[in-house]
Design a protein around this motif. Sequence first.
Motif, PDB file in Angstrom:
ATOM      1  N   LEU A  39     -15.681   4.629  -2.249  1.00 41.77           N
ATOM      2  CA  LEU A  39     -14.774   3.564  -2.667  1.00 41.77           C
ATOM      3  C   LEU A  39     -13.706   4.118  -3.606  1.00 41.77           C
ATOM      4  O   LEU A  39     -12.525   3.759  -3.499  1.00 41.77           O
ATOM      5  CB  LEU A  39     -15.567   2.453  -3.354  1.00 41.77           C
ATOM      6  CG  LEU A  39     -14.763   1.220  -3.792  1.00 41.77           C
ATOM      7  CD1 LEU A  39     -14.125   0.546  -2.588  1.00 41.77           C
ATOM      8  CD2 LEU A  39     -15.655   0.243  -4.542  1.00 41.77           C
ATOM      9  N   VAL A  40     -14.106   5.001  -4.518  1.00 45.13           N
ATOM     10  CA  VAL A  40     -13.144   5.610  -5.434  1.00 45.13           C
ATOM     11  C   VAL A  40     -12.155   6.474  -4.663  1.00 45.13           C
ATOM     12  O   VAL A  40     -10.938   6.417  -4.892  1.00 45.13           O
ATOM     13  CB  VAL A  40     -13.869   6.443  -6.505  1.00 45.13           C
ATOM     14  CG1 VAL A  40     -12.872   7.253  -7.339  1.00 45.13           C
ATOM     15  CG2 VAL A  40     -14.703   5.540  -7.415  1.00 45.13           C
ATOM     16  N   ARG A  41     -12.669   7.280  -3.725  1.00 47.47           N
ATOM     17  CA  ARG A  41     -11.782   8.128  -2.911  1.00 47.47           C
ATOM     18  C   ARG A  41     -10.778   7.278  -2.132  1.00 47.47           C
ATOM     19  O   ARG A  41      -9.595   7.609  -2.056  1.00 47.47           O
ATOM     20  CB  ARG A  41     -12.611   8.980  -1.953  1.00 47.47           C
ATOM     21  CG  ARG A  41     -13.474  10.037  -2.621  1.00 47.47           C
ATOM     22  CD  ARG A  41     -14.125  10.948  -1.591  1.00 47.47           C
ATOM     23  NE  ARG A  41     -15.009  11.912  -2.227  1.00 47.47           N
ATOM     24  CZ  ARG A  41     -16.343  11.785  -2.274  1.00 47.47           C
ATOM     25  NH1 ARG A  41     -16.931  10.737  -1.684  1.00 47.47           N
ATOM     26  NH2 ARG A  41     -17.080  12.693  -2.876  1.00 47.47           N
ATOM     27  N   PHE A  42     -11.272   6.176  -1.553  1.00 52.14           N
ATOM     28  CA  PHE A  42     -10.399   5.294  -0.788  1.00 52.14           C
ATOM     29  C   PHE A  42      -9.333   4.688  -1.700  1.00 52.14           C
ATOM     30  O   PHE A  42      -8.154   4.599  -1.330  1.00 52.14           O
ATOM     31  CB  PHE A  42     -11.220   4.189  -0.124  1.00 52.14           C
ATOM     32  CG  PHE A  42     -10.411   3.244   0.709  1.00 52.14           C
ATOM     33  CD1 PHE A  42      -9.897   3.640   1.938  1.00 52.14           C
ATOM     34  CD2 PHE A  42     -10.165   1.950   0.268  1.00 52.14           C
ATOM     35  CE1 PHE A  42      -9.140   2.766   2.712  1.00 52.14           C
ATOM     36  CE2 PHE A  42      -9.409   1.068   1.035  1.00 52.14           C
ATOM     37  CZ  PHE A  42      -8.903   1.481   2.265  1.00 52.14           C
ATOM     38  N   GLY A  43      -9.738   4.283  -2.906  1.00 53.62           N
ATOM     39  CA  GLY A  43      -8.786   3.714  -3.853  1.00 53.62           C
ATOM     40  C   GLY A  43      -7.706   4.707  -4.248  1.00 53.62           C
ATOM     41  O   GLY A  43      -6.528   4.346  -4.358  1.00 53.62           O
ATOM     42  N   VAL A  44      -8.101   5.958  -4.436  1.00 57.44           N
ATOM     43  CA  VAL A  44      -7.128   6.992  -4.798  1.00 57.44           C
ATOM     44  C   VAL A  44      -6.138   7.212  -3.657  1.00 57.44           C
ATOM     45  O   VAL A  44      -4.923   7.329  -3.874  1.00 57.44           O
ATOM     46  CB  VAL A  44      -7.850   8.304  -5.160  1.00 57.44           C
ATOM     47  CG1 VAL A  44      -6.853   9.455  -5.292  1.00 57.44           C
ATOM     48  CG2 VAL A  44      -8.631   8.142  -6.458  1.00 57.44           C
ATOM     49  N   LEU A  45      -6.637   7.270  -2.427  1.00 57.14           N
ATOM     50  CA  LEU A  45      -5.758   7.443  -1.275  1.00 57.14           C
ATOM     51  C   LEU A  45      -4.791   6.273  -1.147  1.00 57.14           C
ATOM     52  O   LEU A  45      -3.602   6.459  -0.853  1.00 57.14           O
ATOM     53  CB  LEU A  45      -6.589   7.587   0.002  1.00 57.14           C
ATOM     54  CG  LEU A  45      -7.338   8.911   0.179  1.00 57.14           C
ATOM     55  CD1 LEU A  45      -8.306   8.830   1.351  1.00 57.14           C
ATOM     56  CD2 LEU A  45      -6.345  10.061   0.391  1.00 57.14           C
ATOM     57  N   GLN A  46      -5.301   5.056  -1.366  1.00 60.20           N
ATOM     58  CA  GLN A  46      -4.438   3.886  -1.291  1.00 60.20           C
ATOM     59  C   GLN A  46      -3.379   3.928  -2.399  1.00 60.20           C
ATOM     60  O   GLN A  46      -2.212   3.574  -2.161  1.00 60.20           O
ATOM     61  CB  GLN A  46      -5.272   2.609  -1.410  1.00 60.20           C
ATOM     62  CG  GLN A  46      -6.115   2.298  -0.195  1.00 60.20           C
ATOM     63  CD  GLN A  46      -5.265   1.957   1.015  1.00 60.20           C
ATOM     64  OE1 GLN A  46      -4.315   1.200   0.938  1.00 60.20           O
ATOM     65  NE2 GLN A  46      -5.615   2.535   2.150  1.00 60.20           N
ATOM     66  N   ALA A  47      -3.772   4.358  -3.577  1.00 58.48           N
ATOM     67  CA  ALA A  47      -2.823   4.455  -4.685  1.00 58.48           C
ATOM     68  C   ALA A  47      -1.729   5.467  -4.362  1.00 58.48           C
ATOM     69  O   ALA A  47      -0.546   5.230  -4.652  1.00 58.48           O
ATOM     70  CB  ALA A  47      -3.549   4.848  -5.969  1.00 58.48           C
ATOM     71  N   ARG A  48      -2.108   6.595  -3.754  1.00 59.30           N
ATOM     72  CA  ARG A  48      -1.112   7.598  -3.359  1.00 59.30           C
ATOM     73  C   ARG A  48      -0.179   7.036  -2.293  1.00 59.30           C
ATOM     74  O   ARG A  48       1.035   7.276  -2.317  1.00 59.30           O
ATOM     75  CB  ARG A  48      -1.802   8.853  -2.865  1.00 59.30           C
ATOM     76  CG  ARG A  48      -2.538   9.630  -3.946  1.00 59.30           C
ATOM     77  CD  ARG A  48      -3.310  10.797  -3.347  1.00 59.30           C
ATOM     78  NE  ARG A  48      -2.418  11.735  -2.664  1.00 59.30           N
ATOM     79  CZ  ARG A  48      -2.843  12.725  -1.882  1.00 59.30           C
ATOM     80  NH1 ARG A  48      -4.149  12.888  -1.689  1.00 59.30           N
ATOM     81  NH2 ARG A  48      -1.987  13.537  -1.304  1.00 59.30           N
ATOM     82  N   ALA A  49      -0.739   6.280  -1.357  1.00 63.31           N
ATOM     83  CA  ALA A  49       0.080   5.695  -0.295  1.00 63.31           C
ATOM     84  C   ALA A  49       1.047   4.653  -0.856  1.00 63.31           C
ATOM     85  O   ALA A  49       2.150   4.473  -0.333  1.00 63.31           O
ATOM     86  CB  ALA A  49      -0.809   5.071   0.778  1.00 63.31           C
ATOM     87  N   CYS A  50       0.624   3.965  -1.918  1.00 67.18           N
ATOM     88  CA  CYS A  50       1.434   2.905  -2.536  1.00 67.18           C
ATOM     89  C   CYS A  50       2.381   3.435  -3.605  1.00 67.18           C
ATOM     90  O   CYS A  50       2.985   2.627  -4.333  1.00 67.18           O
ATOM     91  CB  CYS A  50       0.524   1.852  -3.175  1.00 67.18           C
ATOM     92  SG  CYS A  50      -0.412   0.851  -2.021  1.00 67.18           S
ATOM     93  N   ALA A  51       2.534   4.735  -3.732  1.00 66.66           N
ATOM     94  CA  ALA A  51       3.265   5.307  -4.858  1.00 66.66           C
ATOM     95  C   ALA A  51       4.668   4.732  -4.997  1.00 66.66           C
ATOM     96  O   ALA A  51       5.094   4.365  -6.107  1.00 66.66           O
ATOM     97  CB  ALA A  51       3.329   6.825  -4.718  1.00 66.66           C
ATOM     98  N   PHE A  52       5.402   4.636  -3.889  1.00 64.99           N
ATOM     99  CA  PHE A  52       6.772   4.121  -3.972  1.00 64.99           C
ATOM    100  C   PHE A  52       6.754   2.660  -4.414  1.00 64.99           C
ATOM    101  O   PHE A  52       7.547   2.244  -5.267  1.00 64.99           O
ATOM    102  CB  PHE A  52       7.476   4.263  -2.623  1.00 64.99           C
ATOM    103  CG  PHE A  52       8.951   3.968  -2.679  1.00 64.99           C
ATOM    104  CD1 PHE A  52       9.859   4.974  -2.947  1.00 64.99           C
ATOM    105  CD2 PHE A  52       9.434   2.683  -2.459  1.00 64.99           C
ATOM    106  CE1 PHE A  52      11.226   4.707  -3.014  1.00 64.99           C
ATOM    107  CE2 PHE A  52      10.789   2.400  -2.521  1.00 64.99           C
ATOM    108  CZ  PHE A  52      11.694   3.416  -2.794  1.00 64.99           C
TER     109      PHE A  52
END
Length: 266
Positions: free
Chosen positions: A13-26
């Motif tokens: 879940l943490v890994r998924f959240g980090v990936l989503q945060a990176r995807a949402c960077a802009f």
Amino acid sequence: MTLSFLPFPLAQLVRFGVLQARACAFAVCMFTGFALSAVVPLPIPRYDALLVYAVALTALFWALRLESGREIAAIAGFHVVGLAFELFKVQMGSWSYPEQAWTVVWGVPLYSGFMYAAVGSYIVRAWRLLDLELENYRSWAVTAVAVAIYANFLTHHWLPDLRVALAVLLIAVTWRTRVYFTVGAQRLRMPLALSFLLIGVFLWVAENIATLFDAWRYPHQAQVWALVHPAKLGAWALLVTVSFVLVALWKGSDVRDRGGAPQVSR
């Protein structure tokens, strides 16, 4: 990411959240701009400052290789499509921009296109970071429904609103479609229609934050801020379909399909 000290489900879940945060960077940077511009004194009108900020942010993402030149070009396409959508909807009174600015066309500040670019950026980056792969993706059918969804957002001002029927049709054409994605060393999947709904929920939450900062306003928020109607959640889920199809068409042969759909395998 090493998270061996956590139970495996929580670590994922943490890994998924980090990936989503990176995807949402802009998108996150855009919302940071909304918040700061609401409280920091500016030498130019706020909406003009947001336009300068968004252009600079795009250049920074390209310079830092967070997005490639090809991805920037695709996201610019979202800006143009979104700006055209804004011009129409604002003229129809669907929402408005309460502040004055110089860079405004027919009541629409030019920075507004970057809000759609942020959605495009998220989908493009998520596709790459999560290594998306489609199963049984019926490209032509989903594209046709997406075109109908976009058209309905425009024509429902004069013709019957068909969004419920189109949502049912979308579920039908994606019934067997699964999207595969990678989190850590694990390959996961979910129904494509469910992913549209989940992104729609996220965008509805983001929309509430944006209207709180007067990025734009709906008619019922003209005097005082109020929660965006939950019905907008479904509208966003449908609009995400349009964005997803645009990215899938842009990627072309880079789209991988595990089933027999008319996409080229890699």
